[in-house]
Design an enzyme around this catalytic site. Structure first.
Site, PDB file in Angstrom:
ATOM      1  N   ARG A   1      58.686  38.939  55.415  1.00  0.00           N
ATOM      2  CA  ARG A   1      59.888  39.358  54.664  1.00  0.00           C
ATOM      3  C   ARG A   1      59.555  40.686  54.018  1.00  0.00           C
ATOM      4  NH1 ARG A   1      63.813  36.034  50.589  1.00  0.00           N
ATOM      5  NH2 ARG A   1      64.560  35.386  52.646  1.00  0.00           N
TER       6      ARG A   1
ATOM      7  N   HIS B   1      68.736  39.280  58.921  1.00  0.00           N
ATOM      8  CA  HIS B   1      68.242  37.977  58.421  1.00  0.00           C
ATOM      9  C   HIS B   1      68.512  36.941  59.522  1.00  0.00           C
ATOM     10  CE1 HIS B   1      66.676  35.096  55.790  1.00  0.00           C
ATOM     11  NE2 HIS B   1      67.593  35.034  54.849  1.00  0.00           N
TER      12      HIS B   1
ATOM     13  N   GLN C   1      68.357  32.964  59.011  1.00  0.00           N
ATOM     14  CA  GLN C   1      69.465  32.373  58.262  1.00  0.00           C
ATOM     15  C   GLN C   1      70.684  32.185  59.166  1.00  0.00           C
ATOM     16  OE1 GLN C   1      69.547  31.427  54.748  1.00  0.00           O
ATOM     17  NE2 GLN C   1      71.274  30.336  55.672  1.00  0.00           N
TER      18      GLN C   1
ATOM     19  N   ASP D   1      78.104  36.651  50.900  1.00  0.00           N
ATOM     20  CA  ASP D   1      76.731  36.755  50.396  1.00  0.00           C
ATOM     21  C   ASP D   1      76.796  37.559  49.099  1.00  0.00           C
ATOM     22  OD1 ASP D   1      73.947  36.787  50.212  1.00  0.00           O
ATOM     23  OD2 ASP D   1      73.648  38.238  51.830  1.00  0.00           O
TER      24      ASP D   1
ATOM     25  N   CYS E   1      74.462  32.017  52.332  1.00  0.00           N
ATOM     26  CA  CYS E   1      73.027  31.814  52.584  1.00  0.00           C
ATOM     27  C   CYS E   1      72.253  31.423  51.336  1.00  0.00           C
ATOM     28  CB  CYS E   1      72.430  33.059  53.241  1.00  0.00           C
ATOM     29  SG  CYS E   1      72.376  34.509  52.176  1.00  0.00           S
TER      30      CYS E   1
ATOM     31  N   ARG F   1      67.601  25.425  57.508  1.00  0.00           N
ATOM     32  CA  ARG F   1      66.547  26.435  57.684  1.00  0.00           C
ATOM     33  C   ARG F   1      65.260  25.738  58.146  1.00  0.00           C
ATOM     34  NH1 ARG F   1      66.724  31.261  54.818  1.00  0.00           N
ATOM     35  NH2 ARG F   1      64.836  31.748  55.990  1.00  0.00           N
TER      36      ARG F   1
HETATM   37  N1  NVA Z   1      71.518  39.698  51.410  1.00  0.00           N
HETATM   38  C1  NVA Z   1      70.592  38.986  50.551  1.00  0.00           C
HETATM   39  C2  NVA Z   1      70.141  37.722  51.194  1.00  0.00           C
HETATM   40  C3  NVA Z   1      69.208  36.894  50.361  1.00  0.00           C
HETATM   41  C4  NVA Z   1      68.738  35.663  51.068  1.00  0.00           C
HETATM   42  C5  NVA Z   1      69.414  39.880  50.220  1.00  0.00           C
HETATM   43  O1  NVA Z   1      68.932  40.585  51.119  1.00  0.00           O
HETATM   44  O2  NVA Z   1      68.974  39.884  49.069  1.00  0.00           O
HETATM   45  N1   CP Z   2      68.710  32.369  52.028  1.00  0.00           N
HETATM   46  C1   CP Z   2      67.449  32.759  51.803  1.00  0.00           C
HETATM   47  O1   CP Z   2      66.804  33.411  52.630  1.00  0.00           O
HETATM   48  O2   CP Z   2      66.968  32.378  50.584  1.00  0.00           O
HETATM   49  P1   CP Z   2      65.617  32.831  49.893  1.00  0.00           P
HETATM   50  O3   CP Z   2      65.772  34.277  49.487  1.00  0.00           O
HETATM   51  O4   CP Z   2      65.481  31.918  48.701  1.00  0.00           O
HETATM   52  O5   CP Z   2      64.480  32.685  50.853  1.00  0.00           O
END
Ligand code: NVA
Ligand code: CP
Length: 308
Positions: A108, A135, A138, A221, A261, A289
């Site tokens: 990540r 992502h 997800q 989101d 998500c 997930r």
């Molecule tokens: N769009 C959000 C998703 C978090 C799981 C982010 O990138 O922070």
């Molecule tokens: N939806 C998701 O990826 O959540 P986290 O940021 O908690 O991993």
């Protein structure tokens, strides 16, 4: 068994074919059933997943770590602060070193270029656990969740209301692979970069309520993704009117699902009434997930496993 076959990564949704996704989703169904039945399934004894986090996480860490454990393997958590990544070790070197000590890696991070460079130097499969641009895990979980509740998503309409972020770009890739249509509504100044999209399976709506009309799934989101926190005040103003509330859900198909998500901000991108209401499947999405990623890891390490 090491082979000379090219390594298969999952860096963005378009890395897999429909046939591969159908396999992974079917395996997710089987693996989920085994888990619920307390049936031990340990195909990955002695195998190790390394998880590299340069951003926060609850679901991604938990689902990958628990999932690898449930498959009989081990998972190791690294973050920027405690590892040499935080002291400037090149991502290429990190890819080389980590991939000599483990069997599969989840990353990540910020730019997609970072995970691409990491993967180019990895001897083992690399999975995208979220980047600024994508992502895919997800959206894979979301598709599995849709299939569980409603069957095939082919030919259906999905409404995306909110930011043109990593989730939306993965949904756009999924629309092309799975053959569904996306109705997209984003505020002015936060629109899709059409140059990044390689599907025609979407329509853009200025009015978010219009985007929801007739949709089989409405999804949104956060308005401010990780890494964009300094824009939060401007975004709160720009996204005014983009909340997914009961009035917008009423425009969708009568049996439309709602997905997010998570983490969510009630009263910003979604009303409490919708996310906590009967059309919402957000807890199934979160749980799934675990199951889809176990199927994904199984596929990347063991290929097409058969059997129940
Ligand atoms: N769009 C959000 C998703 C978090 C799981 C982010 O990138 O922070
Ligand atoms: N939806 C998701 O990826 O959540 P986290 O940021 O908690 O991993």
């Amino acid at each position: 068994m090491p082979t000379n076959k090219p390594i298969k990564h999952f860096l963005q949704f378009s890395d897999f074919t429909l046939d591969e996704f159908n396999h992974v989703i079917e395996r997710a169904r089987i693996i989920k059933r085994k888990f619920k039945a307390y049936e031990v399934y340990h195909p990955l004894v002695d195998r190790t997943l390394v998880m590299v986090f340069e951003k926060n996480s609850t679901r991604t860490r938990l689902s990958f770590e628990a999932g690898m454990h449930q498959l009989g393997g081990a998972a190791i958590y690294l973050n920027t602060r405690d590892s040499q990544l935080g002291r400037g070790e090149p991502v290429e070197d990190a890819g080389q070193v980590m991939s000599r000590m483990c069997d599969i890696i989840m990353v990540r991070t910020f730019g997609q270029d970072i995970i691409e460079r990491f993967a180019a130097n990895s001897r083992v499969p690399v999975i995208n656990g979220l980047t600024n641009e994508h992502h895919p895990c997800q959206v894979l979980a979301d598709l599995f969740t849709f299939v569980e509740h409603r069957g095939s998503i082919a030919g259906k309409t999905v409404a995306w209301v909110g930011d043109a972020n990593n989730m939306l770009y993965s949904w756009l890739q999924a629309a092309e692979v799975f053959g569904f249509h996306l109705n997209v509504s984003t505020p002015k100044g936060y629109d899709i970069d059409h140059a990044l999209v390689s599907t025609g399976r979407y329509s853009v709506f200025a009015d978010p309520s219009e985007a929801c009309a007739g949709a089989h799934l409405v999804t949104t989101d956060v308005w401010t993704s990780m890494g964009y926190e300094q824009e939060n005040a401007a975004r709160l103003a720009a996204f005014d009117g983009f909340i997914v509330d009961a009035a917008k859900m009423a425009r969708a198909a009568p049996d439309a699902l709602f997905m997010h998500c998570l983490p969510a901000h009630r009263g910003e991108e979604v009303s409490a009434e919708v996310i906590d209401g009967p059309q919402s499947v957000v807890w199934d999405e979160a749980e799934n997930r675990l199951h889809v990623q176990k199927a994904l890891i199984e596929y990347l390490l063991l290929g097409r496993v058969a059997g129940n």
